[in-house]
Design a protein around this motif. Structure first.
Motif, short mmCIF file in Angstrom:
data_model
loop_
_atom_site.label_atom_id
_atom_site.label_comp_id
_atom_site.label_asym_id
_atom_site.label_seq_id
_atom_site.Cartn_x
_atom_site.Cartn_y
_atom_site.Cartn_z
N ALA A 95 0.84 -1.21 0.00
CA ALA A 95 0.00 0.00 0.00
C ALA A 95 0.87 1.25 0.00
N ARG A 96 2.02 1.17 0.67
CA ARG A 96 2.89 2.35 0.76
C ARG A 96 3.51 2.72 -0.58
N ARG A 97 3.53 1.79 -1.51
CA ARG A 97 3.95 2.14 -2.87
C ARG A 97 3.05 3.24 -3.43
N ASN A 98 1.78 3.17 -3.06
CA ASN A 98 0.79 4.09 -3.62
C ASN A 98 0.50 5.30 -2.74
N ILE A 99 1.13 5.35 -1.56
CA ILE A 99 0.93 6.48 -0.65
C ILE A 99 2.29 7.04 -0.28
N GLN A 100 2.63 8.19 -0.81
CA GLN A 100 3.94 8.79 -0.57
C GLN A 100 3.80 10.19 0.04
N MET A 101 4.87 10.67 0.67
CA MET A 101 4.83 11.97 1.35
C MET A 101 5.86 12.95 0.81
N ILE A 102 5.45 14.23 0.81
CA ILE A 102 6.39 15.34 0.60
C ILE A 102 6.42 16.10 1.92
N PHE A 103 7.62 16.31 2.46
CA PHE A 103 7.74 16.90 3.79
C PHE A 103 7.91 18.41 3.72
N GLN A 104 7.69 19.04 4.88
CA GLN A 104 7.66 20.50 4.97
C GLN A 104 9.01 21.15 4.70
N ASP A 105 10.03 20.66 5.36
CA ASP A 105 11.33 21.35 5.33
C ASP A 105 12.29 20.64 4.39
N PRO A 106 12.55 21.24 3.21
CA PRO A 106 13.46 20.57 2.26
C PRO A 106 14.90 20.54 2.76
N TYR A 107 15.20 21.32 3.80
CA TYR A 107 16.56 21.32 4.36
C TYR A 107 16.74 20.14 5.31
N ALA A 108 15.66 19.70 5.96
CA ALA A 108 15.75 18.64 6.96
C ALA A 108 15.34 17.27 6.42
N SER A 109 14.56 17.24 5.35
CA SER A 109 14.01 15.96 4.88
C SER A 109 14.92 15.21 3.92
N LEU A 110 16.05 15.81 3.54
CA LEU A 110 17.01 15.15 2.65
C LEU A 110 18.30 14.85 3.41
N ASP A 111 18.79 13.64 3.28
CA ASP A 111 20.02 13.23 3.97
C ASP A 111 21.22 13.96 3.34
N PRO A 112 21.93 14.79 4.12
CA PRO A 112 23.05 15.57 3.54
C PRO A 112 24.22 14.71 3.07
N ARG A 113 24.26 13.42 3.52
CA ARG A 113 25.38 12.55 3.12
C ARG A 113 25.10 11.79 1.83
#
Length: 358
Positions: A95-113
């Motif tokens: 089910a999670r294939r069909n339900i995805q999220m976009i998060f509020q803070d693009p600075y915190a939601s992406l792994d800097p590494r």
């Protein structure tokens, strides 16, 4: 032939309560924060349901509970006939294939590494390893898919080996959108995806989301506290206050004739880009503070700040009234009975009587 769109998601009496611990050796539960306190709604295929309200009203908790990032305290989240709250691990993963999220803070939601390539490909790699995709993908096919996704959201594929810190806020949010699109989902839960961006960039991201919705037949649940943003993107709007939905209506209907006193106050506070209208209109100033979600109060949750409060409201929680045209409101003003003539003493007596009956 019917043009009625099918219902993709059904939320029934969803509750998300977080325990308050005493600390110390025993660490007992001494109460709970009622972040989401019994909400129900449906989302149809291809539409955008906007959820609006003050900070702390439960908007973000709602989408995290729908996606099962938080396991709900009670209630049902039914996606295409599957109750996610009771689903087995493999059913939930599919089910999670069909339900995805976009998060509020693009600075915190992406792994800097991680590089952009790794960030966007991660969902594909994980689901590919677990055998949850329609077919097994090769590393070259995953690489090709990453480049297509980058181009689809307006990013140069030549930047795929760069890291998040090398991009602007708007570009980082495009990376987040590309990641959300990787598994070709049916519904995207967007948790204030433009609130951390400049106004000019907000417009670009909103236009991109609109284009993607038309192109891919996506369904959105879109969280925001900016009424202009919600009006621009939403098909229907749900207004939340202290963990409850107080009003739900088609976007145009809600903005043209807001019914709940809280919705009316929110809209009166939003500036209008016409100095003539702005000068003449009257603002509704709410007094008092938002009650704490760990204190269960009798009656309507909005009563302490409501300019139209009646004695009845202090003792009785309002049900949802249907105003027609799928416009629903939780307010005693819309019952056929005139509650303004009932004294506080009689209201308290009626509430006490109902307790004894239960």
């Amino acid at each position: 032939m019917s043009n009625e769109k099918k219902t993709l998601l059904v939320v029934k009496d969803l509750k998300q309560h977080f325990p308050i611990k005493s600390g110390g050796l025993l660490n007992k539960t001494i109460g709970s924060i009622r972040a989401v306190d019994g909400i129900s709604f449906e989302v149809k295929e291809g539409e955008t349901l906007g959820i609006v309200g003050e900070s702390g009203c439960g908007k973000s908790t709602t989408v995290r509970s729908i996606s099962q990032l938080y396991r709900p305290t009670s209630g049902d989240v039914i996606f295409e006939g599957l109750n996610l709250c009771k689903a087995k691990e493999k059913e939930l993963a599919l089910a999670r294939r069909n339900i995805q999220m976009i998060f509020q803070d693009p600075y915190a939601s992406l792994d800097p590494r991680m590089t952009v390539r790794s960030i966007i490909s991660e969902p594909l790699v994980v689901f590919n390893k677990r055998g949850l995709l329609d077919r097994k993908l090769t590393s070259l096919e995953i690489e090709d898919e990453v480049e297509k996704l980058m181009e689809r959201v307006g990013l140069n594929k030549a930047f795929k080996n760069r890291y998040p810190h090398e991009f602007s806020g708007g570009q980082r949010q495009r990376i987040g959108i590309a990641r959300a699109l990787a598994l070709n989902p049916k519904i995207i839960l967007a948790d204030e995806p433009v609130s951390a961006l400049d106004v000019s960039i907000q417009a670009q991201i909103l236009n991109l989301l609109n284009e993607l919705q038309k192109e891919l037949n996506l369904t959105y649940i879109f969280i925001a506290h900016d009424l202009a943003v919600i009006q621009h993107i939403s098909t229907r709007v749900a207004v939340m206050y202290l963990g409850k939905i107080v009003e739900l209506a088609a976007s145009d209907d809600l903005y043209d004739r807001p019914a709940h006193p809280y919705t009316q106050a929110l809209l009166s506070a939003a500036p209008i880009p016409d100095p003539e209208i702005e000068r003449k209109r009257q603002r509704i100033i709410l007094t008092g503070d938002v009650p704490s979600p760990d204190k269960v109060q009798p009656g309507c949750y909005f009563q302490a700040r409501c300019p139209k409060r009646m004695p009845w409201c202090t003792c009785h929680l309002p049900p949802t009234f249907d105003l027609g045209n799928e416009h629903k409101v939780a307010c005693w003003l819309y019952d056929k009975k005139d509650y303004s003539k009932i004294s506080l003493e009689d209201s308290l007596a009626d509430a006490e009587k109902n307790k004894e009956t239960k």
